[in-house]
Design a protein around this motif. Sequence first.
Motif, PDB file in Angstrom:
ATOM      1  N   LEU A 213       0.829  -1.209   0.000  1.00 60.11           N
ATOM      2  CA  LEU A 213       0.000   0.000   0.000  1.00 60.11           C
ATOM      3  C   LEU A 213       0.860   1.255   0.000  1.00 60.11           C
ATOM      4  N   ALA A 214       2.027   1.211   0.644  1.00 58.37           N
ATOM      5  CA  ALA A 214       2.945   2.354   0.582  1.00 58.37           C
ATOM      6  C   ALA A 214       3.422   2.567  -0.851  1.00 58.37           C
ATOM      7  N   ALA A 215       3.707   1.469  -1.562  1.00 57.13           N
ATOM      8  CA  ALA A 215       4.098   1.571  -2.972  1.00 57.13           C
ATOM      9  C   ALA A 215       2.949   2.152  -3.792  1.00 57.13           C
ATOM     10  N   GLY A 216       1.716   1.756  -3.459  1.00 58.35           N
ATOM     11  CA  GLY A 216       0.558   2.302  -4.160  1.00 58.35           C
ATOM     12  C   GLY A 216       0.397   3.799  -3.941  1.00 58.35           C
ATOM     13  N   GLU A 217       0.655   4.244  -2.721  1.00 60.99           N
ATOM     14  CA  GLU A 217       0.577   5.684  -2.445  1.00 60.99           C
ATOM     15  C   GLU A 217       1.650   6.446  -3.220  1.00 60.99           C
ATOM     16  N   LEU A 218       2.831   5.875  -3.316  1.00 59.08           N
ATOM     17  CA  LEU A 218       3.894   6.498  -4.105  1.00 59.08           C
ATOM     18  C   LEU A 218       3.468   6.631  -5.561  1.00 59.08           C
ATOM     19  N   LEU A 219       2.827   5.598  -6.069  1.00 52.67           N
ATOM     20  CA  LEU A 219       2.329   5.630  -7.448  1.00 52.67           C
ATOM     21  C   LEU A 219       1.298   6.734  -7.636  1.00 52.67           C
ATOM     22  N   GLY A 220       0.340   6.843  -6.715  1.00 55.79           N
ATOM     23  CA  GLY A 220      -0.701   7.863  -6.825  1.00 55.79           C
ATOM     24  C   GLY A 220      -0.143   9.269  -6.774  1.00 55.79           C
ATOM     25  N   ALA A 221       0.822   9.507  -5.880  1.00 51.86           N
ATOM     26  CA  ALA A 221       1.418  10.831  -5.764  1.00 51.86           C
ATOM     27  C   ALA A 221       2.248  11.174  -7.004  1.00 51.86           C
ATOM     28  N   ALA A 222       2.974  10.177  -7.535  1.00 54.55           N
ATOM     29  CA  ALA A 222       3.782  10.411  -8.732  1.00 54.55           C
ATOM     30  C   ALA A 222       2.904  10.732  -9.933  1.00 54.55           C
ATOM     31  N   ARG A 223       1.794  10.049 -10.057  1.00 50.81           N
ATOM     32  CA  ARG A 223       0.856  10.329 -11.155  1.00 50.81           C
ATOM     33  C   ARG A 223       0.381  11.781 -11.111  1.00 50.81           C
ATOM     34  N   ALA A 224       0.072  12.239  -9.913  1.00 49.68           N
ATOM     35  CA  ALA A 224      -0.395  13.612  -9.769  1.00 49.68           C
ATOM     36  C   ALA A 224       0.694  14.597 -10.176  1.00 49.68           C
ATOM     37  N   CYS A 225       1.951  14.308  -9.804  1.00 49.83           N
ATOM     38  CA  CYS A 225       3.059  15.194 -10.165  1.00 49.83           C
ATOM     39  C   CYS A 225       3.222  15.284 -11.678  1.00 49.83           C
ATOM     40  N   LEU A 226       3.186  14.143 -12.346  1.00 53.01           N
ATOM     41  CA  LEU A 226       3.344  14.151 -13.800  1.00 53.01           C
ATOM     42  C   LEU A 226       2.181  14.868 -14.470  1.00 53.01           C
ATOM     43  N   SER A 227       0.978  14.644 -13.968  1.00 55.19           N
ATOM     44  CA  SER A 227      -0.192  15.303 -14.545  1.00 55.19           C
ATOM     45  C   SER A 227      -0.084  16.821 -14.413  1.00 55.19           C
ATOM     46  N   MET A 228       0.367  17.294 -13.243  1.00 56.53           N
ATOM     47  CA  MET A 228       0.536  18.734 -13.046  1.00 56.53           C
ATOM     48  C   MET A 228       1.591  19.300 -13.999  1.00 56.53           C
ATOM     49  N   ALA A 229       2.673  18.542 -14.196  1.00 56.53           N
ATOM     50  CA  ALA A 229       3.747  19.010 -15.078  1.00 56.53           C
ATOM     51  C   ALA A 229       3.263  19.096 -16.524  1.00 56.53           C
ATOM     52  N   VAL A 230       2.563  18.068 -16.971  1.00 59.27           N
ATOM     53  CA  VAL A 230       2.071  18.056 -18.354  1.00 59.27           C
ATOM     54  C   VAL A 230       1.068  19.185 -18.578  1.00 59.27           C
ATOM     55  N   ASP A 231       0.159  19.370 -17.629  1.00 60.93           N
ATOM     56  CA  ASP A 231      -0.819  20.454 -17.762  1.00 60.93           C
ATOM     57  C   ASP A 231      -0.128  21.823 -17.831  1.00 60.93           C
ATOM     58  N   TYR A 232       0.916  21.982 -17.018  1.00 61.27           N
ATOM     59  CA  TYR A 232       1.635  23.262 -17.011  1.00 61.27           C
ATOM     60  C   TYR A 232       2.370  23.485 -18.334  1.00 61.27           C
ATOM     61  N   MET A 233       2.976  22.424 -18.862  1.00 60.81           N
ATOM     62  CA  MET A 233       3.732  22.555 -20.100  1.00 60.81           C
ATOM     63  C   MET A 233       2.833  22.865 -21.301  1.00 60.81           C
ATOM     64  N   LYS A 234       1.552  22.583 -21.167  1.00 58.98           N
ATOM     65  CA  LYS A 234       0.616  22.877 -22.257  1.00 58.98           C
ATOM     66  C   LYS A 234       0.240  24.357 -22.328  1.00 58.98           C
ATOM     67  N   VAL A 235       0.373  25.077 -21.206  1.00 58.43           N
ATOM     68  CA  VAL A 235      -0.077  26.470 -21.168  1.00 58.43           C
ATOM     69  C   VAL A 235       1.068  27.474 -20.993  1.00 58.43           C
ATOM     70  N   ARG A 236       2.178  27.044 -20.412  1.00 59.25           N
ATOM     71  CA  ARG A 236       3.315  27.958 -20.209  1.00 59.25           C
ATOM     72  C   ARG A 236       4.035  28.171 -21.537  1.00 59.25           C
TER      73      ARG A 236
END
Length: 355
Positions: A213-236
């Motif tokens: 479950l700790a590995a799963g939480e790491l996965l969920g947090a990493a997904r959010a980080c990548l999503s934020m980065a991709v969204d930012y790169m689309k508008v910046r």
Amino acid sequence: MDHTLTHEQRLVGDTAQELFLQHFPVSALRQLIDGEGVSKSAVETLGASGLIGVCAPATIDGGELGALGALQIVIAAANCLVPFPVSESIVAAALLGTTHPDIARETITAQTTVVFGASQAAPIEGGNGRLCGTLRNVPSALTANCAIAQANLPSGPAHVLVDLGKPGVSRVARKSIDPGYPLGEIVLEEVAIDENDIIGPIVPEWERLRMILAAGELLGAARACLSMAVDYMKVRKQFGQEIGRFQALKHIAANGALSIDCMHTATEYAAWAHDARDDEAEMFASIAKTYASDHARRVAEDALQCHGAIGFTWDYDLHLYLRRILRLGASAGTAAEHRESIAEMLGKRLAAEEI
């Protein structure tokens, strides 16, 4: 062998994602940081959903969906940075389901918070009906109702349920890099216990579930980080075009997506092996935790770089995800500790094959 999720496991993941997005947005973590605490109504909604009972036995209204079902919930929780010990509560409800059904039900409904002590430098000692020692790095230590301790009893190592309201229990706040998981120490000084407090002997199954479950939480947090980065790169924009068009940033995003896919595969396979009681379930869990610890941090750090200066500001949420990832990477065994475990397990396998 079919490793795909069942309809129930997919449904519980979708339900968790919707609930956390609605009742535990990242702003809820900001409120906790500002001293306002976690919304009582949000916690009540989580308790009413029954999600915490995903691994608990059906006799106490649990879902019995195993580690794979629980994995979908903790991924969603980490994606939203839920400031509540979701994974600890899931494991506690399952562990207590047979021996302490009343407390397990209260855990499922979020009326009672049960936490685990991390591995202790000095173990908890139990003798003559008393417990002595210190539980270190305990999430929600100051607000929890009960703790599950690994204690050395005269009959052998065992899990013991400790009522934190008993005489002899004191709590000390400790600083945490993750403000959504305030940590503390629970000091036990001659705390009285009896046979009803003993959950059972320590078995690898429960620590393995916490690891997955700790590995799963790491996965969920990493997904959010990548999503934020991709969204930012689309508008910046820079030099008159979106920065996502730059080859270097495309490579960073692609590498992040690859890391997340590999984390997903390793973690789900470890959960499947755990549920199937595979002979090598321990190794698969260590592999998943090692990979997730290393690559989730890399994805988060790359996401920060993609944002430039804004990514390092307090008001931007990205650093909160990095903090969660750093804490999780050090919990349930570090990557270095798991590499040693994997090497030891492989060594034993090779030795057995040579005989």
